[in-house]
Design a protein around this motif. Structure first.
Motif, PDB file in Angstrom:
ATOM      1  N   LEU A  25       0.822  -1.210   0.000  1.00 39.01           N
ATOM      2  CA  LEU A  25       0.000   0.000   0.000  1.00 39.01           C
ATOM      3  C   LEU A  25       0.857   1.261   0.000  1.00 39.01           C
ATOM      4  O   LEU A  25       0.518   2.260  -0.643  1.00 39.01           O
ATOM      5  N   ARG A  26       1.977   1.226   0.707  1.00 36.73           N
ATOM      6  CA  ARG A  26       2.862   2.389   0.713  1.00 36.73           C
ATOM      7  C   ARG A  26       3.552   2.560  -0.640  1.00 36.73           C
ATOM      8  O   ARG A  26       3.759   3.681  -1.100  1.00 36.73           O
ATOM      9  N   THR A  27       3.914   1.450  -1.274  1.00 34.46           N
ATOM     10  CA  THR A  27       4.565   1.544  -2.584  1.00 34.46           C
ATOM     11  C   THR A  27       3.652   2.211  -3.604  1.00 34.46           C
ATOM     12  O   THR A  27       4.114   2.984  -4.458  1.00 34.46           O
ATOM     13  N   ASN A  28       2.370   1.935  -3.512  1.00 29.27           N
ATOM     14  CA  ASN A  28       1.403   2.528  -4.436  1.00 29.27           C
ATOM     15  C   ASN A  28       0.770   3.803  -3.880  1.00 29.27           C
ATOM     16  O   ASN A  28      -0.201   4.307  -4.457  1.00 29.27           O
ATOM     17  N   ASP A  29       1.310   4.308  -2.765  1.00 23.39           N
ATOM     18  CA  ASP A  29       0.862   5.564  -2.156  1.00 23.39           C
ATOM     19  C   ASP A  29      -0.637   5.538  -1.849  1.00 23.39           C
ATOM     20  O   ASP A  29      -1.365   6.510  -2.075  1.00 23.39           O
ATOM     21  N   LEU A  30      -1.077   4.393  -1.310  1.00 22.11           N
ATOM     22  CA  LEU A  30      -2.486   4.253  -0.947  1.00 22.11           C
ATOM     23  C   LEU A  30      -2.738   4.558   0.523  1.00 22.11           C
ATOM     24  O   LEU A  30      -3.897   4.696   0.932  1.00 22.11           O
ATOM     25  N   VAL A  31      -1.688   4.629   1.306  1.00 18.77           N
ATOM     26  CA  VAL A  31      -1.802   5.032   2.712  1.00 18.77           C
ATOM     27  C   VAL A  31      -0.782   6.137   2.953  1.00 18.77           C
ATOM     28  O   VAL A  31       0.248   6.206   2.264  1.00 18.77           O
ATOM     29  N   PRO A  32      -1.031   7.018   3.911  1.00 16.68           N
ATOM     30  CA  PRO A  32      -0.085   8.121   4.163  1.00 16.68           C
ATOM     31  C   PRO A  32       1.227   7.613   4.750  1.00 16.68           C
ATOM     32  O   PRO A  32       1.321   6.493   5.259  1.00 16.68           O
ATOM     33  N   HIS A  58       8.309   3.712   7.870  1.00 20.63           N
ATOM     34  CA  HIS A  58       9.547   3.620   7.102  1.00 20.63           C
ATOM     35  C   HIS A  58       9.386   2.500   6.070  1.00 20.63           C
ATOM     36  O   HIS A  58       9.355   1.311   6.421  1.00 20.63           O
ATOM     37  N   ASP A  59       9.266   2.892   4.827  1.00 25.58           N
ATOM     38  CA  ASP A  59       8.957   1.926   3.771  1.00 25.58           C
ATOM     39  C   ASP A  59      10.017   0.833   3.668  1.00 25.58           C
ATOM     40  O   ASP A  59       9.695  -0.356   3.536  1.00 25.58           O
ATOM     41  N   GLY A  60      11.274   1.221   3.722  1.00 24.16           N
ATOM     42  CA  GLY A  60      12.337   0.227   3.590  1.00 24.16           C
ATOM     43  C   GLY A  60      12.347  -0.770   4.725  1.00 24.16           C
ATOM     44  O   GLY A  60      12.519  -1.979   4.512  1.00 24.16           O
ATOM     45  N   ALA A  61      12.133  -0.288   5.955  1.00 23.84           N
ATOM     46  CA  ALA A  61      12.138  -1.186   7.109  1.00 23.84           C
ATOM     47  C   ALA A  61      10.960  -2.153   7.058  1.00 23.84           C
ATOM     48  O   ALA A  61      11.096  -3.342   7.382  1.00 23.84           O
ATOM     49  N   VAL A  62       9.805  -1.656   6.652  1.00 19.59           N
ATOM     50  CA  VAL A  62       8.624  -2.526   6.559  1.00 19.59           C
ATOM     51  C   VAL A  62       8.851  -3.626   5.526  1.00 19.59           C
ATOM     52  O   VAL A  62       8.549  -4.809   5.755  1.00 19.59           O
ATOM     53  N   SER A  63       9.411  -3.254   4.385  1.00 20.06           N
ATOM     54  CA  SER A  63       9.667  -4.240   3.335  1.00 20.06           C
ATOM     55  C   SER A  63      10.712  -5.263   3.773  1.00 20.06           C
ATOM     56  O   SER A  63      10.553  -6.474   3.540  1.00 20.06           O
ATOM     57  N   LEU A  64      11.774  -4.792   4.434  1.00 24.47           N
ATOM     58  CA  LEU A  64      12.828  -5.709   4.873  1.00 24.47           C
ATOM     59  C   LEU A  64      12.313  -6.698   5.912  1.00 24.47           C
ATOM     60  O   LEU A  64      12.566  -7.909   5.819  1.00 24.47           O
ATOM     61  N   TRP A  65      11.575  -6.218   6.893  1.00 25.40           N
ATOM     62  CA  TRP A  65      11.133  -7.110   7.955  1.00 25.40           C
ATOM     63  C   TRP A  65      10.041  -8.068   7.484  1.00 25.40           C
ATOM     64  O   TRP A  65       9.942  -9.197   7.978  1.00 25.40           O
ATOM     65  N   SER A  66       9.238  -7.652   6.540  1.00 25.57           N
ATOM     66  CA  SER A  66       8.251  -8.593   5.998  1.00 25.57           C
ATOM     67  C   SER A  66       8.945  -9.739   5.265  1.00 25.57           C
ATOM     68  O   SER A  66       8.568 -10.910   5.407  1.00 25.57           O
ATOM     69  N   THR A  67       9.995  -9.405   4.507  1.00 21.78           N
ATOM     70  CA  THR A  67      10.729 -10.452   3.797  1.00 21.78           C
ATOM     71  C   THR A  67      11.524 -11.322   4.758  1.00 21.78           C
ATOM     72  O   THR A  67      11.675 -12.526   4.527  1.00 21.78           O
ATOM     73  N   ARG A  68      12.030 -10.745   5.838  1.00 24.72           N
ATOM     74  CA  ARG A  68      12.758 -11.544   6.824  1.00 24.72           C
ATOM     75  C   ARG A  68      11.843 -12.548   7.515  1.00 24.72           C
ATOM     76  O   ARG A  68      12.262 -13.666   7.845  1.00 24.72           O
TER      77      ARG A  68
END
Length: 360
Positions: free
Chosen positions: A149-156, A175-185
């Protein structure tokens, strides 16, 4: 004298049968039924689109390299491929669609965890592994969807959460990068646990195989048991291929700088995982094979029908009578001898017509 050829009149009904009823010339397909049954599930559709997505990603560098070689050879005017950008757009669209469809991916995880507590696996270690896997997925899906949702700017970029005291809402930045990293981890943790799960599964399969081998020494092992063991080993190797393909992908996405310098490796591992996953789901949705026909015994009725074959067996009463009379005394009874000869001739002719051996 030549026979006149008769033609059916070209009526409106016949024209309709030849045009609108053209599918009547096709036979029902078990493969088509299997494909519909498989793709009707959420998992089946996701695996098919994953296969298309990573297949397109694998083709893109191949087409680009082909275009450069053709340009150097003077065959192509431009060193770029016109199809590669379209495939990249297709892969990106499918990736976004798969992420969007994953919004309800948490529901099967909850269902799995509920069923796990009511029907636990055979060992405590497997139970611990599956529980940890389930909780890692419960944390993975919200983070994955938030990242999408953050990648597509659907949430603030920041959320305002209420405080317990009822004062001014607290601002929490995402923090977009942290959310993406921890989801993949979390996904990587699931894959590592699945490899540990497969290790335990292999130990159980080896024990099962040894038990069946010992059983086959004392008594004949039934074909269904052999087929079931072979099916389990096939599923084990397939699952191993899936997770060994996912492991380098998740490690690559779990690192800030990545693991591979070229994304072609991610595409290749993803394509391998897609093939193995699609194969696993295809086999899982296959209909069970028909049961083997029952063996015929000597005490069977006179005529047994095993569609589409017919076996004619000896008549038990006449067989007992001829055996009790004996060969020497049989010829002293002309009527009985003639009846026996006619019976043998009749049985032989029927067996010849049905392509059975004459000694039946």
């Amino acid at each position: 004298m030549t026979m006149a050829t008769t033609y059916k009149p070209l009526t409106a009904e016949r024209i309709e049968d030849m045009t609108l009823g053209a599918f009547g010339n096709l036979r029902p397909s078990d493969t088509l039924n299997h494909l519909i049954r498989y793709l009707s599930t959420w998992s089946g559709s996701d695996k098919l689109f994953m296969l298309i997505q990573y297949g397109a990603k694998v083709l893109i560098p191949i087409l680009e390299a082909r275009a450069r070689l053709q340009h150097r050879a003077g065959v192509r005017t431009q060193p770029t491929s016109s199809i590669a950008p379209k495939l990249a757009k297709l892969a990106s669209t499918i990736g976004s669609a798969r992420s969007l469809w994953g919004l309800w991916g948490m529901l099967p995880i909850i269902q799995w965890l509920i069923a796990l507590e009511r029907a636990p696996p055979p060992t405590r270690r497997l139970l611990t592994i599956e529980r940890t896997q389930g909780w890692s997925m419960l944390a993975f899906f919200p983070l994955q969807q938030l990242s999408f949702l953050r990648t597509n700017d659907l949430v603030p970029a920041a959320l305002h959460l209420p405080t317990p005291s009822g004062g001014r809402p607290r601002r929490v930045a995402i923090h977009d990068g942290a959310v993406s990293l921890w989801s993949t981890r979390l996904w990587m943790a699931y894959v590592v646990l699945q490899l540990a799960h497969l290790r335990e599964d292999r130990a159980l399969l080896v024990k099962r195989q040894r038990a069946l081998e010992k059983l086959s020494v004392r008594e004949k092992l039934q074909p269904p048991e052999r087929a079931e063991l072979a099916r389990r080993w096939d599923a084990w190797y397939n699952e191993l291929a899936v997770n060994l393909s996912y492991l380098p992908m998740t490690i690559h996405w779990s690192l800030e700088k990545g693991l591979f310098g070229n994304d072609i490796w991610v595409s290749l591992f993803g394509f391998a995982a897609a093939i193995a996953s699609f194969r696993s789901g295809w086999k899982a949705t296959a209909l069970p094979p028909p049961p083997p026909p029952a063996e015929l015994s000597e005490d069977a009725p006179e005529t047994q029908i095993l569609r589409p074959y017919i076996r004619v067996s000896r008549h038990p009463h006449l067989w007992r009578m001829t055996m009790s009379v004996g060969t020497t005394r049989l010829f002293s009874f002309p009527l009985l001898s003639m009846a026996y000869v006619y019976y043998r001739v009749l049985i032989r002719e029927i067996n010849l017509m049905l392509n059975f051996p004459s000694n039946l």
